[in-house]
Design an enzyme around this catalytic site. Structure first.
Site, PDB file in Angstrom:
ATOM      1  N   ARG A   1       1.063   3.781  -7.718  1.00 28.13           N
ATOM      2  CA  ARG A   1       2.523   4.320  -8.791  1.00 28.13           C
ATOM      3  C   ARG A   1       3.137   3.154  -9.417  1.00 28.13           C
ATOM      4  O   ARG A   1       3.777   3.173 -10.386  1.00 28.13           O
ATOM      5  CB  ARG A   1       3.537   4.909  -7.736  1.00 28.13           C
TER       6      ARG A   1
ATOM      7  N   PRO B   1       7.443   4.284   2.110  1.00 26.38           N
ATOM      8  CA  PRO B   1       7.727   3.870   3.682  1.00 26.38           C
ATOM      9  C   PRO B   1       9.188   3.672   4.024  1.00 26.38           C
ATOM     10  O   PRO B   1       9.913   2.939   3.522  1.00 26.38           O
ATOM     11  CB  PRO B   1       6.903   2.681   3.681  1.00 26.38           C
ATOM     12  N   GLU B   2       9.343   4.202   5.382  1.00 25.49           N
ATOM     13  CA  GLU B   2      10.534   3.853   5.856  1.00 25.49           C
ATOM     14  C   GLU B   2      10.341   2.640   6.947  1.00 25.49           C
ATOM     15  O   GLU B   2       9.368   2.095   7.162  1.00 25.49           O
ATOM     16  CB  GLU B   2      11.038   4.942   6.568  1.00 25.49           C
TER      17      GLU B   2
END
Length: 292
Positions: free
Chosen positions: A112, A2-3
């Site tokens: 993850r 995510p940015e």
């Protein structure tokens, strides 16, 4: 990963969902998510009885603000938050659960397992890792063209790796750097010191406009990103070059190309983003620049 637009969307959503809620207890199911303090039991004990006042953001990090504690959370690749009732089944890969006294729960899920959480006293988080070396916020009032140029313009590094470096400008990742460079008409292999003032002005405006539009659209759901309510972002439908290899450029019609710059997949239109011959350099020189 995510940015800025995605993290900002999560921040806004969490503010609506959890601000004002009191933490009754915390369950840590995967200890390595907790980076500070070193023991997850200390982390859980410190948060018991705390009330979340607001959720803020610094770069790609969330700052969950309480009376005298700040929880700094990084979602990394696929971390996500969601609010549930306590009787709803717990999904796989749910690693931290904040149990509120109203019967709801804030759950952190991370397939993850790369996400991190740090606990600090207020303002301590700004002078210690992981926030202490972060650069300027591109959507803040203090982010001006002059500040932008002062931080970057004299660097001999290629412009894309430089924009990705969180010590200069925070929140930018692969998607929005590609989009901003295309909008500004700048080739990602140009070195920062080669850009002229009009190009810096175009890039500055492109960075701010691209991020603002993406925030308005709730971010980009390229892989698994959703906000705190499980909703996808919509900006992926507005992307001009990222992920559009071989598709026609919206400006000139030439096929979008994909190359590697600084180890990152990069989408460009070679017609709209020309690389001046005198600045192309050789591969060894480019690698040296990227290490600066």
């Amino acid at each position: 990963m995510p940015e800025l637009p995605e993290v900002e969307t999560v921040r806004r959503t969490l503010n609506q969902l959890v601000a004002g809620k009191r933490i009754e207890r915390v369950t840590v199911r995967l200890p390595r998510i907790i980076q500070r303090p070193s023991e997850p039991e200390q982390f859980a004990a410190a948060l018991e009885g705390r009330t979340i006042r607001t959720v803020e953001r610094r770069g790609k990090f969330l700052r969950i603000m309480m009376e005298d504690l700040v929880l700094v959370s990084h979602l990394r690749m696929e971390g996500r938050y969601g609010v549930f009732t306590q009787d709803e089944p717990i999904e796989s890969h749910t690693h931290v659960i904040f149990h509120f006294d109203d019967g709801t729960e804030l759950r952190y899920k991370d397939v993850r397992q790369f996400g991190t959480m740090h606990l600090f006293t207020p303002e301590e988080e700004l002078v210690l890792p992981p926030l202490n070396k972060l650069g300027i916020e591109p959507l803040d009032d203090g982010f001006t063209l002059n500040v932008f140029k002062e931080r970057l313009a004299r660097r001999t590094t290629r412009i894309k790796p430089l924009l990705l470096n969180q010590e200069y400008v925070v929140g930018l990742g692969n998607i929005y750097v590609d989009e901003a460079l295309f909008t500004a008409g700048i080739h990602p292999e140009r070195t920062a010191d080669s850009l002229k003032r009009p190009e810096w002005a175009r890039l500055y405006e492109a960075v701010r406009a691209t991020l603002a539009r993406a925030v308005e659209a709730g971010g980009s759901s390229i892989k698994s990103y959703v906000n705190g309510q499980g909703e996808m972002g919509m900006f992926q439908h507005e992307l001009l070059v990222y992920g559009r290899k071989n598709e026609p450029c919206s400006r000139c019609g030439r096929a979008i190309e994909k190359l590697v710059v600084g180890g990152r997949g990069t989408h460009i239109c070679t017609s709209c983003q020309p690389l001046p011959k005198q600045r192309s350099g050789n591969a060894a020189e480019m690698k040296m620049h990227d290490r600066e």
